[in-house]
Design an enzyme around this catalytic site. Structure first.
Site, PDB file in Angstrom:
ATOM      1  N   LYS A 202       5.604   0.186  -3.214  1.00 33.01           N
ATOM      2  CA  LYS A 202       6.506   1.046  -3.979  1.00 33.01           C
ATOM      3  C   LYS A 202       7.734   0.262  -4.462  1.00 33.01           C
ATOM      4  O   LYS A 202       7.971  -0.865  -4.055  1.00 33.01           O
ATOM      5  CB  LYS A 202       6.924   2.244  -3.120  1.00 33.01           C
ATOM      6  CG  LYS A 202       5.730   3.094  -2.685  1.00 33.01           C
ATOM      7  CD  LYS A 202       4.955   3.604  -3.890  1.00 33.01           C
ATOM      8  CE  LYS A 202       3.833   4.545  -3.536  1.00 33.01           C
ATOM      9  NZ  LYS A 202       2.640   3.890  -2.999  1.00 33.01           N
TER      10      LYS A 202
HETATM   11  C1  LIG Z   1       1.525   9.079  -6.003  1.00 33.44           C
HETATM   12  C2  LIG Z   1       1.583   8.833  -4.527  1.00 33.44           C
HETATM   13  N1  LIG Z   1       1.781   9.860  -3.694  1.00 33.44           N
HETATM   14  C3  LIG Z   1       1.856   9.695  -2.357  1.00 33.44           C
HETATM   15  C4  LIG Z   1       1.722   8.445  -1.798  1.00 33.44           C
HETATM   16  C5  LIG Z   1       1.743   8.341  -0.295  1.00 33.44           C
HETATM   17  O1  LIG Z   1       2.794   7.547   0.160  1.00 33.44           O
HETATM   18  P1  LIG Z   1       2.615   6.756   1.594  1.00 33.44           P
HETATM   19  O2  LIG Z   1       1.658   5.644   1.371  1.00 33.44           O
HETATM   20  O3  LIG Z   1       4.011   6.297   1.892  1.00 33.44           O
HETATM   21  O4  LIG Z   1       2.117   7.765   2.588  1.00 33.44           O
HETATM   22  C6  LIG Z   1       1.541   7.319  -2.638  1.00 33.44           C
HETATM   23  C7  LIG Z   1       1.423   5.931  -2.134  1.00 33.44           C
HETATM   24  O5  LIG Z   1       0.831   5.510  -1.254  1.00 33.44           O
HETATM   25  C8  LIG Z   1       1.445   7.529  -4.028  1.00 33.44           C
HETATM   26  O6  LIG Z   1       1.239   6.506  -4.854  1.00 33.44           O
END
Ligand SMILES: Cc1ncc(COP(=O)(O)O)c(C=O)c1O
Length: 225
Positions: A202
């Site tokens: 991210k």
């Molecule tokens: C659009 C989107 N939503 C939710 C997530 C979930 O985030 P995390 O990996 O921190 O749980 C991500 C990335 O992994 C994502 O790209």
């Protein structure tokens, strides 16, 4: 967009594939991490002095940046979505509309909340098509999760108009657009809640992590317990 002499690119070197945010780690990050080790305060709730808690300071930055009343740091973007959905009262028997183009966590969070994800088309911007969103509403629809994909904001004017008119709760998935805005308003501050991710790939990273922002007292109380 500035041109000619006014144009000063924020970044002057190409990105290394896949390591967008950690590539930017420098002395400031090293000092902050070592500072945590030196003061030996790694648990956010240890002691009453909030200024000593990095988690609290990060939440304060998100409150200021998004203009929301509450921010809660959590362990992942997926957890932020799950907490926001359950905090919004979403549960068994409810339908939650999600876009066809997103990361699997958006729909998985709806399932973890024991609701049913309803998948709708993206438009040419690769974000949720507001018309497809409205066409998918049924008597069971309780919420919609617009996802600001790859830094591109959803068409929030139209999505908010449909959601407000039809009584649907909006939970923004800002995992891929941390720091972005739509018509000058910070992403994450449009709906009932905004959910961020600090995972490795991210824009801002801690390896893993997430944040829920909201102006809603009940949702904040529920995500905070
Ligand atoms: C659009 C989107 N939503 C939710 C997530 C979930 O985030 P995390 O990996 O921190 O749980 C991500 C990335 O992994 C994502 O790209």
């Amino acid at each position: 967009m500035p041109t000619g002499d006014d144009f000063k690119p924020i970044r002057t070197k190409p990105w290394k594939f896949g390591l967008h945010s950690t590539e930017e780690f420098g002395q400031e990050e090293k000092d902050l991490v070592l500072g945590v080790l030196e003061k030996k305060r790694v648990f956010r709730f240890y002691g009453n002095d909030k200024s000593q808690s990095e988690a609290y300071q990060l939440e304060q930055l998100y409150r200021e940046r998004t203009g929301t009343k509450h921010a809660l740091a959590v362990n992942a973007g997926t957890s932020a979505l799950v907490a926001a959905l359950i905090g919004a009262g979403i549960g068994p028997g409810d339908e939650v509309i999600v876009p066809a183009y997103t990361y699997i966590a958006t729909a998985a969070a709806v399932l973890i909340a024991r609701a049913v994800p309803i998948i709708v088309e993206a438009d040419d911007s690769l974000t949720m098509d507001p018309q497809a969103f409205e066409a998918a509403i049924t008597p069971y629809t309780k919420a919609v999760i617009p996802v600001h994909m790859r830094g591109v904001p959803c068409r929030m004017d139209e999505i908010m108009e449909v959601a407000t008119r039809r009584g649907i709760k909006v939970i923004e998935d800002v995992a891929q657009a941390n720091g972005g805005s739509y018509k000058g308003k910070p992403l994450g501050s449009f709906g009932l809640a905004g959910c961020f991710s600090f995972q490795q790939y991210k824009l801002i990273t801690a390896g893993e992590g997430g944040m829920v922002v909201t102006n809603d007292e009940t949702l904040y109380e529920r995500v905070n317990i």
